[in-house]
Write a protein that holds these residues in place. Structure first.
Motif, PDB file in Angstrom:
ATOM      1  N   VAL A 238       0.818  -1.213   0.000  1.00  0.00           N
ATOM      2  CA  VAL A 238       0.000   0.000   0.000  1.00  0.00           C
ATOM      3  C   VAL A 238       0.855   1.268   0.000  1.00  0.00           C
ATOM      4  CG1 VAL A 238      -1.992  -1.048   1.156  1.00  0.00           C
ATOM      5  CG2 VAL A 238      -0.150  -0.056   2.541  1.00  0.00           C
ATOM      6  N   SER A 239       0.209   2.356  -0.416  1.00  0.00           N
ATOM      7  CA  SER A 239       0.796   3.691  -0.337  1.00  0.00           C
ATOM      8  C   SER A 239      -0.305   4.646   0.097  1.00  0.00           C
ATOM      9  CB  SER A 239       1.363   4.113  -1.702  1.00  0.00           C
ATOM     10  OG  SER A 239       2.018   5.378  -1.603  1.00  0.00           O
ATOM     11  N   SER A 240       0.070   5.867   0.413  1.00  0.00           N
ATOM     12  CA  SER A 240      -0.961   6.859   0.695  1.00  0.00           C
ATOM     13  C   SER A 240      -1.494   7.381  -0.627  1.00  0.00           C
ATOM     14  CB  SER A 240      -0.409   8.016   1.534  1.00  0.00           C
ATOM     15  OG  SER A 240       0.411   8.860   0.751  1.00  0.00           O
ATOM     16  N   THR A 241      -2.781   7.619  -0.678  1.00  0.00           N
ATOM     17  CA  THR A 241      -3.402   8.138  -1.897  1.00  0.00           C
ATOM     18  C   THR A 241      -2.768   9.467  -2.290  1.00  0.00           C
ATOM     19  OG1 THR A 241      -5.462   7.108  -1.170  1.00  0.00           O
ATOM     20  CG2 THR A 241      -5.622   8.695  -2.956  1.00  0.00           C
ATOM     21  N   GLU A 242      -2.477  10.292  -1.301  1.00  0.00           N
ATOM     22  CA  GLU A 242      -1.893  11.608  -1.562  1.00  0.00           C
ATOM     23  C   GLU A 242      -0.544  11.489  -2.257  1.00  0.00           C
ATOM     24  OE1 GLU A 242      -0.634  15.721   0.838  1.00  0.00           O
ATOM     25  OE2 GLU A 242      -1.308  13.950   1.940  1.00  0.00           O
ATOM     26  N   PHE A 243       0.310  10.594  -1.749  1.00  0.00           N
ATOM     27  CA  PHE A 243       1.626  10.430  -2.358  1.00  0.00           C
ATOM     28  C   PHE A 243       1.519   9.804  -3.741  1.00  0.00           C
ATOM     29  CE2 PHE A 243       5.168   7.605  -3.397  1.00  0.00           C
ATOM     30  CZ  PHE A 243       6.185   8.533  -3.503  1.00  0.00           C
ATOM     31  N   TRP A 244       0.752   8.721  -3.843  1.00  0.00           N
ATOM     32  CA  TRP A 244       0.688   7.967  -5.097  1.00  0.00           C
ATOM     33  C   TRP A 244       0.104   8.813  -6.224  1.00  0.00           C
ATOM     34  CZ3 TRP A 244       3.254   3.838  -6.405  1.00  0.00           C
ATOM     35  CH2 TRP A 244       2.913   3.161  -7.562  1.00  0.00           C
ATOM     36  N   ASP A 245      -1.018   9.470  -5.934  1.00  0.00           N
ATOM     37  CA  ASP A 245      -1.654  10.302  -6.949  1.00  0.00           C
ATOM     38  C   ASP A 245      -0.847  11.571  -7.241  1.00  0.00           C
ATOM     39  OD1 ASP A 245      -3.661   8.460  -7.105  1.00  0.00           O
ATOM     40  OD2 ASP A 245      -5.136   9.631  -5.976  1.00  0.00           O
ATOM     41  N   GLY A 246       0.020  11.950  -6.302  1.00  0.00           N
ATOM     42  CA  GLY A 246       0.812  13.168  -6.473  1.00  0.00           C
ATOM     43  C   GLY A 246       2.088  12.970  -7.265  1.00  0.00           C
ATOM     44  N   MET A 247       2.431  11.721  -7.578  1.00  0.00           N
ATOM     45  CA  MET A 247       3.627  11.492  -8.387  1.00  0.00           C
ATOM     46  C   MET A 247       3.413  11.992  -9.815  1.00  0.00           C
ATOM     47  SD  MET A 247       5.725   7.947  -7.747  1.00  0.00           S
ATOM     48  CE  MET A 247       4.325   6.889  -7.458  1.00  0.00           C
ATOM     49  N   PRO A 248       4.451  12.488 -10.455  1.00  0.00           N
ATOM     50  CA  PRO A 248       4.320  12.950 -11.841  1.00  0.00           C
ATOM     51  C   PRO A 248       3.739  11.859 -12.740  1.00  0.00           C
ATOM     52  CG  PRO A 248       6.435  13.619 -10.946  1.00  0.00           C
ATOM     53  CD  PRO A 248       5.820  12.707  -9.927  1.00  0.00           C
ATOM     54  N   ALA A 249       2.899  12.268 -13.684  1.00  0.00           N
ATOM     55  CA  ALA A 249       2.190  11.323 -14.548  1.00  0.00           C
ATOM     56  C   ALA A 249       3.135  10.465 -15.392  1.00  0.00           C
ATOM     57  CB  ALA A 249       1.222  12.078 -15.452  1.00  0.00           C
ATOM     58  N   ASP A 250       4.335  10.967 -15.669  1.00  0.00           N
ATOM     59  CA  ASP A 250       5.281  10.185 -16.467  1.00  0.00           C
ATOM     60  C   ASP A 250       6.116   9.235 -15.614  1.00  0.00           C
ATOM     61  OD1 ASP A 250       6.525  12.421 -15.278  1.00  0.00           O
ATOM     62  OD2 ASP A 250       8.211  12.300 -16.673  1.00  0.00           O
ATOM     63  N   ILE A 251       6.107   9.437 -14.309  1.00  0.00           N
ATOM     64  CA  ILE A 251       6.897   8.613 -13.386  1.00  0.00           C
ATOM     65  C   ILE A 251       6.070   7.472 -12.800  1.00  0.00           C
ATOM     66  CG2 ILE A 251       8.124   8.618 -11.160  1.00  0.00           C
ATOM     67  CD1 ILE A 251       9.736   9.927 -13.323  1.00  0.00           C
ATOM     68  N   ARG A 252       4.842   7.768 -12.412  1.00  0.00           N
ATOM     69  CA  ARG A 252       4.017   6.791 -11.688  1.00  0.00           C
ATOM     70  C   ARG A 252       3.874   5.454 -12.437  1.00  0.00           C
ATOM     71  NH1 ARG A 252       0.047   9.887 -10.452  1.00  0.00           N
ATOM     72  NH2 ARG A 252      -1.291   9.357 -12.215  1.00  0.00           N
ATOM     73  N   PRO A 253       3.575   5.425 -13.739  1.00  0.00           N
ATOM     74  CA  PRO A 253       3.437   4.136 -14.429  1.00  0.00           C
ATOM     75  C   PRO A 253       4.717   3.300 -14.395  1.00  0.00           C
ATOM     76  CG  PRO A 253       2.511   5.914 -15.754  1.00  0.00           C
ATOM     77  CD  PRO A 253       3.258   6.560 -14.643  1.00  0.00           C
ATOM     78  N   GLN A 254       5.857   3.968 -14.455  1.00  0.00           N
ATOM     79  CA  GLN A 254       7.126   3.237 -14.416  1.00  0.00           C
ATOM     80  C   GLN A 254       7.377   2.645 -13.029  1.00  0.00           C
ATOM     81  OE1 GLN A 254      10.478   5.145 -16.692  1.00  0.00           O
ATOM     82  NE2 GLN A 254       9.096   6.922 -16.684  1.00  0.00           N
ATOM     83  N   VAL A 255       7.024   3.392 -11.991  1.00  0.00           N
ATOM     84  CA  VAL A 255       7.162   2.895 -10.622  1.00  0.00           C
ATOM     85  C   VAL A 255       6.216   1.710 -10.401  1.00  0.00           C
ATOM     86  CG1 VAL A 255       6.831   3.462  -8.179  1.00  0.00           C
ATOM     87  CG2 VAL A 255       7.920   5.117  -9.700  1.00  0.00           C
TER      88      VAL A 255
END
Length: 328
Positions: A238-255
Motif C-alpha cells: 500500500v501507499s498513501s493516496t496523496e503520495f501515489w496520486d501526487g507522483m508525476p504522470a510520467d513517473i508513476r506508471p514506471q514505478v
C-alpha cells in the motif's frame, strides 16, 4: 535601482531554488517488518533495484526491513503523515480502514493458493485495492506468504482435538471466531513473542505458513503440525493516496510496473519456500507433520464454516460469493 537589483537577486534565488527542487529525486521509503531474506524482504529489494536501474536519479527507493522504522501497527499512521511511502502489512491489519479485507481471514475460504490468486487478480480482488481510498490508503498489489497450518503440543486431526487449547492469533476478530468455533481459546499476541510463548508452554499452539513456522523455528518447540491449509496469510502493498496520486504522470506508471514485477518475484519465492520449508521441517524430525484425510478435513470445514455467516454482512455477500467462485 537598488530595489530593482534586489528584486533581480530575489528572482534569481527563487529560480535557483526551483531548479534545485526539481532536480531532487522522489524518495520512496519502504518500511516492512521482516528480514531481507524473506519473500517480502526480497520483493522490497527487487523493487528498489528495478527503480534504480530504470529511473536513475529521478526516484530513490529506501528499504527499511525488520521494523527499523515502524511495526505493522504504526506504519499506516506514519504513511498518512507522509513519513513512509510504501508498506506491506498483513491483510488482517486494515480493519480500521475497511472491514471488507476481513474476507481473507475467513477459514477454508480458498482451497489453495491458486484459488486465492485467481480471486485477487480478478475483478472483485482488484476492486478491493481501492476500498480504502477515501481513508487515504491505496492498495497496489497482493504479496503472498502462503496457506496457514496449525501447530500444537498434541496431534490435531479433528476439531474436537483442539478443544480447550490456547492458540496465538494475529489481532483479528475473524481469527478469534475461527478458534472459538472449535472450542479453543484464541489469544492475540505479537508475532515476535510466539516462539517464547510456545517454548514456555504459555500457549498450546499457533497458526502460520510453512515459511514462518520454519524461519521462526516454531517447529522446534511444537511436537505436531497439522497440514490444514485452512487459511490465507498474505500482505497488501500500500501507499498513501496523496503520495501515489501526487507522483508525476510520467513517473508513476514506471514505478508501478517495477512494483508489479517485484511482487511477482516475491510471490515466486513464497511458493518455492512453502514447498521447501515443509520438506525441511519434516526432515528435521523435530515436529511430526500430520496430513488430514478427506473426512477429517471436512470436519474442520463444517466446524469453522459458520464463521462466514458471522462476517458476511461486514465483508459483503457479493465479495464472498466471488471468492467462493474462485475455487472452481
Amino acid at each position: 535601482m537598488r530595489k530593482l537589483t534586489a528584486g533581480l537577486f530575489a528572482a534569481a534565488a527563487m529560480m535557483t531554488a526551483t531548479v534545485a527542487t526539481a532536480a531532487d529525486p522522489i524518495v520512496i521509503k519502504f518500511s516492512h517488518v521482516v528480514a531481507e531474506n524473506t519473500p517480502k524482504g526480497q520483493m522490497a529489494n527487487k523493487f528498489r533495484d528495478l527503480v534504480a536501474e530504470r529511473l536513475g536519479d529521478k526516484v530513490k527507493v529506501e528499504v527499511y526491513p525488520s521494523s527499523q522504522l515502524y511495526g505493522d501497527n504504526k506504519v499506516l499512521e506514519a504513511m498518512l503523515l507522509g513519513d513512509v511511502q510504501l508498506a506491506a502489512p498483513s491483510l488482517s491489519k486494515f480493519k480500521k480502514f475497511t472491514k471488507k479485507l476481513q474476507l481473507f481471514d475467513l477459514p477454508f475460504l480458498f482451497k489453495d493458493m491458486a484459488a486465492a490468486e485467481k480471486f485477487q487478480q480478478g475483478p472483485a480482488g482488484q476492486k478491493l485495492l481501492g476500498s480504502m481510498k477515501k481513508k487515504g490508503i491505496i492498495g497496489l498489489g497482493y504479496l503472498h506468504n502462503g496457506m496457514k497450518q496449525i501447530s500444537a503440543s498434541k496431534p490435531l486431526r479433528t476439531p474436537a482435538d483442539a478443544s480447550g487449547l490456547k492458540f496465538r492469533i494475529m489481532s483479528s476478530d475473524v481469527l478469534s471466531a475461527q478458534f472459538e468455533a472449535v472450542n479453543a481459546v484464541p489469544l492475540k499476541k505479537p508475532f515476535s513473542e510466539v516462539f517464547t510463548l510456545l517454548q514456555t508452554k504459555a500457549i498450546d499452539g499457533q497458526e502460520n505458513t510453512w515459511s514462518n513456522i520454519f524461519s521462526k523455528k516454531f517447529f522446534e518447540v511444537q511436537e505436531y503440525i497439522t497440514a490444514s491449509d485452512h487459511g490465507l496469510l498474505d500482505y497488501l502493498v500500500v501507499s498513501s493516496t496523496e503520495f501515489w496520486d501526487g507522483m508525476p504522470a510520467d513517473i508513476r506508471p514506471q514505478v508501478k510496473k517495477a512494483l508489479d514485477e517485484a511482487i511477482a518475484h516475491g510471490n515466486k519465492i513464497a511458493a518455492e519456500k512453502a514447498t521447501g520449508d515443509r520438506t525441511a521441517i519434516e526432515a528435521s524430525g523435530r515436529s511430526k507433520v500430520l496430513d488430514l484425510t478427506a473426512a477429517e478435513r471436512m470436519q474442520w470445514v463444517e466446524a469453522m464454516k459458520p464463521v462466514w455467516a458471522k462476517f458476511e454482512g461486514a465483508v459483503g455477500t457479493d465479495l464472498l460469493n466471488a471468492a467462493i467462485a474462485a475455487n472452481n
